[in-house]
Motif scaffolding. Structure first.
Motif, PDB file in Angstrom:
ATOM      1  N   ASP A   1       0.845  -1.187   0.000  1.00 43.65           N
ATOM      2  CA  ASP A   1       0.000   0.000   0.000  1.00 43.65           C
ATOM      3  C   ASP A   1       0.885   1.243   0.000  1.00 43.65           C
ATOM      4  O   ASP A   1       2.111   1.148  -0.012  1.00 43.65           O
ATOM      5  CB  ASP A   1      -1.027  -0.028   1.142  1.00 43.65           C
ATOM      6  CG  ASP A   1      -0.400   0.021   2.527  1.00 43.65           C
ATOM      7  OD1 ASP A   1       0.642   0.683   2.704  1.00 43.65           O
ATOM      8  OD2 ASP A   1      -0.979  -0.589   3.441  1.00 43.65           O
ATOM      9  N   GLU A   2       0.265   2.414   0.018  1.00 45.41           N
ATOM     10  CA  GLU A   2       1.007   3.661  -0.170  1.00 45.41           C
ATOM     11  C   GLU A   2       1.785   4.112   1.061  1.00 45.41           C
ATOM     12  O   GLU A   2       2.597   5.031   0.976  1.00 45.41           O
ATOM     13  CB  GLU A   2       0.043   4.770  -0.588  1.00 45.41           C
ATOM     14  CG  GLU A   2      -0.960   5.133   0.511  1.00 45.41           C
ATOM     15  CD  GLU A   2      -1.987   6.166   0.066  1.00 45.41           C
ATOM     16  OE1 GLU A   2      -1.996   6.544  -1.110  1.00 45.41           O
ATOM     17  OE2 GLU A   2      -2.776   6.582   0.925  1.00 45.41           O
TER      18      GLU A   2
ATOM     19  N   ASN B   1       8.980  -0.222   1.066  1.00 41.68           N
ATOM     20  CA  ASN B   1       7.942  -0.966   0.357  1.00 41.68           C
ATOM     21  C   ASN B   1       8.518  -1.871  -0.732  1.00 41.68           C
ATOM     22  O   ASN B   1       7.979  -2.952  -0.983  1.00 41.68           O
ATOM     23  CB  ASN B   1       6.886  -0.019  -0.202  1.00 41.68           C
ATOM     24  CG  ASN B   1       5.905   0.420   0.867  1.00 41.68           C
ATOM     25  OD1 ASN B   1       5.529  -0.364   1.728  1.00 41.68           O
ATOM     26  ND2 ASN B   1       5.496   1.670   0.835  1.00 41.68           N
TER      27      ASN B   1
ATOM     28  N   LYS C   1       5.059   0.231  -3.754  1.00 39.12           N
ATOM     29  CA  LYS C   1       3.771   0.932  -3.808  1.00 39.12           C
ATOM     30  C   LYS C   1       3.525   1.581  -5.164  1.00 39.12           C
ATOM     31  O   LYS C   1       2.584   2.349  -5.329  1.00 39.12           O
ATOM     32  CB  LYS C   1       3.709   1.978  -2.695  1.00 39.12           C
ATOM     33  CG  LYS C   1       4.794   3.049  -2.749  1.00 39.12           C
ATOM     34  CD  LYS C   1       4.660   3.976  -1.560  1.00 39.12           C
ATOM     35  CE  LYS C   1       5.779   5.016  -1.524  1.00 39.12           C
ATOM     36  NZ  LYS C   1       5.658   5.893  -0.352  1.00 39.12           N
TER      37      LYS C   1
ATOM     38  N   TRP D   1      -6.102   0.249   1.007  1.00 44.63           N
ATOM     39  CA  TRP D   1      -4.782  -0.225   1.419  1.00 44.63           C
ATOM     40  C   TRP D   1      -4.743  -1.750   1.432  1.00 44.63           C
ATOM     41  O   TRP D   1      -3.780  -2.352   0.970  1.00 44.63           O
ATOM     42  CB  TRP D   1      -4.419   0.330   2.791  1.00 44.63           C
ATOM     43  CG  TRP D   1      -4.143   1.805   2.799  1.00 44.63           C
ATOM     44  CD1 TRP D   1      -3.662   2.565   1.769  1.00 44.63           C
ATOM     45  CD2 TRP D   1      -4.320   2.694   3.900  1.00 44.63           C
ATOM     46  NE1 TRP D   1      -3.534   3.877   2.167  1.00 44.63           N
ATOM     47  CE2 TRP D   1      -3.927   3.986   3.475  1.00 44.63           C
ATOM     48  CE3 TRP D   1      -4.769   2.537   5.203  1.00 44.63           C
ATOM     49  CZ2 TRP D   1      -3.964   5.103   4.301  1.00 44.63           C
ATOM     50  CZ3 TRP D   1      -4.807   3.645   6.027  1.00 44.63           C
ATOM     51  CH2 TRP D   1      -4.415   4.915   5.580  1.00 44.63           C
TER      52      TRP D   1
END
Length: 130
Positions: free
Chosen positions: A64-65, A72, A104, A117
């Motif tokens: 997710d961001e 990530n 991400k 998410w």
């Protein structure tokens, strides 16, 4: 008149092949641990592909961001590796599985809610034939 019974020799029960190309498994926040359902599914994928040596898989790891780009990318790599490791543990050759992390950078959904998410924390299998 009674019709004679006909029988077809029974070999293996026909089982529908598992979805491989495009298979998605999701992960908990900050985790690369596969759930029991995903593990069971991947065992079936490995069994189905056992006699198909021309099939090459690419396992993509996604996040997710939240978190830094570098964090990530590393987490996405661990997610892809988790899928690969189950396939290898169940008979697939490591030479037939490639992994890539997109971190991400390639969300499946855009936004900042817990549902979005959750959708973006995933590993995806892509299938190649050579």
């Amino acid at each position: 008149i009674i019709a004679p019974k006909t029988s077809v020799p029974k070999t293996k029960d026909l089982i529908a092949p598992p979805l491989i190309d495009g298979y998605v498994t999701n992960f908990d926040y900050d985790s690369a641990e596969l759930g029991a359902d995903a593990i069971e599914y991947l065992v079936n994928v490995a069994a189905f592909l056992a006699d198909k040596p021309d099939v090459i898989l690419i396992v993509e790891g996604h996040c997710d961001e939240r978190g830094s780009r570098d964090y990530n990318l590393a987490l996405g790599d661990r997610r892809a590796a988790a899928v690969r490791d189950i396939l290898v543990a169940n008979g697939m050759s490591t030479a037939r599985i490639r992994t890539v992390s997109y971190g991400k950078e390639r969300p499946i959904a855009v936004g900042s809610s817990s549902e979005i998410w959750a959708r973006n924390r995933r590993a995806v299998i892509r299938m190649l034939t050579e």
